[in-house]
Design a protein around this motif. Sequence first.
Motif, mmCIF file in Angstrom:
data_model
loop_
_atom_site.group_PDB
_atom_site.id
_atom_site.type_symbol
_atom_site.label_atom_id
_atom_site.label_comp_id
_atom_site.label_asym_id
_atom_site.label_seq_id
_atom_site.Cartn_x
_atom_site.Cartn_y
_atom_site.Cartn_z
ATOM 1 N N VAL A 7 59.856 7.444 16.777
ATOM 2 C CA VAL A 7 60.265 8.641 16.259
ATOM 3 C C VAL A 7 61.375 9.698 17.655
ATOM 4 C CG1 VAL A 7 59.543 11.220 15.619
ATOM 5 C CG2 VAL A 7 57.880 9.307 15.151
ATOM 6 N N ALA A 56 52.016 8.130 12.461
ATOM 7 C CA ALA A 56 52.630 8.039 14.035
ATOM 8 C C ALA A 56 52.107 8.404 14.801
ATOM 9 C CB ALA A 56 53.368 9.922 13.653
ATOM 10 N N SER A 69 50.429 8.304 18.978
ATOM 11 C CA SER A 69 51.045 8.895 20.337
ATOM 12 C C SER A 69 50.267 8.073 21.291
ATOM 13 C CB SER A 69 50.559 10.617 19.991
ATOM 14 O OG SER A 69 50.890 11.442 19.171
ATOM 15 N N ASP A 101 53.126 13.634 6.396
ATOM 16 C CA ASP A 101 53.596 12.731 7.899
ATOM 17 C C ASP A 101 53.164 12.297 8.928
ATOM 18 O OD1 ASP A 101 53.705 14.949 9.034
ATOM 19 O OD2 ASP A 101 56.036 16.028 9.351
ATOM 20 N N ALA A 131 53.890 13.665 12.692
ATOM 21 C CA ALA A 131 54.780 12.878 13.394
ATOM 22 C C ALA A 131 55.363 13.984 14.320
ATOM 23 C CB ALA A 131 55.366 12.285 12.582
ATOM 24 N N ASP A 138 56.531 9.376 18.696
ATOM 25 C CA ASP A 138 55.700 8.727 18.205
ATOM 26 C C ASP A 138 56.038 7.487 17.964
ATOM 27 O OD1 ASP A 138 53.350 10.644 19.000
ATOM 28 O OD2 ASP A 138 53.050 11.333 16.632
ATOM 29 N N LEU A 169 56.398 5.519 14.916
ATOM 30 C CA LEU A 169 55.724 5.875 13.786
ATOM 31 C C LEU A 169 56.917 4.398 13.030
ATOM 32 C CD1 LEU A 169 56.132 8.406 12.180
ATOM 33 C CD2 LEU A 169 58.312 8.410 11.615
#
Lengths: 169, 90
Positions: free
Chosen positions: A55, A87, A89, A130, A133, A137, A139
């Motif tokens: 991202v 997404a 993390s 999403d 996100a 991230d 993605l």
Amino acid sequence: MASRYHLDALNARIPDGAANGGARTKKVLNKYYLAMADTAVGGTINEHAFWDIKVPVGLVTPLTLVIDFLMLSATSGNIVFYVYVEAISDTDPINLLTTTSFATVNASAATAVPSSAGYPTSVSVSLTNDDAAVAADRLRIWIARGATDAGDTATGDLYFDRADLRDAA
Amino acid sequence: MAISDPKRVQTLINRAAAAAQEMQAAAAELIALRTRYQNITPAISVAGTPLAGNLTALNTWITDVDAVANRAIANTVIAAAVPSHRGDAV
């Protein structure tokens, strides 16, 4: 609205094997497309492809995906795209070797195909789901033709051309 | 999940078109075979063969097969077939 990432037919990750619903790469006039059939593999798996990105810093949700496509032979009817977002993390407790965690589908509106085969058009899909996100991230974007959607009435292959991921910045 | 009606119709069209093309090819083969048979001289005797007394019926059947295979509806579905349609919506 700013363009954040370009999803091209050639940088797609395509599932191996026709049985897994991978979109089919087509080269026409030295240009590449991803063919997506009008019916699902085995009646359940809509043909699709993935894009795997980081991202971009500065991303501002909500996200929008603008998809360029054309039809191989259809001159009437509608198409529907299904777009899923995942997404991940750094701190997410997820084993990426065994698990995926795509958010709920974002479906495009049923969109009329051009009245001539091969003519270009585009559809905008709001990525409301999403997967929260945020910048940095990992993605993944999963784009499928919604062949199993009652609103997808056009027959024959859809040729995905490219897509532009846009944010609210 | 609900496949749209136009796709179900397209599946019927595609499969009917495939069958129609095979029937037309078979009919054309029969017509050509009949023509070659009829042109053989001297004429072939069918006496003592399974076709004895049936030659006229076979001739009529070939004509009928050709007529059925080439009905307008057959050519309509052939023209309406979409090659890239997967054909499994029924």
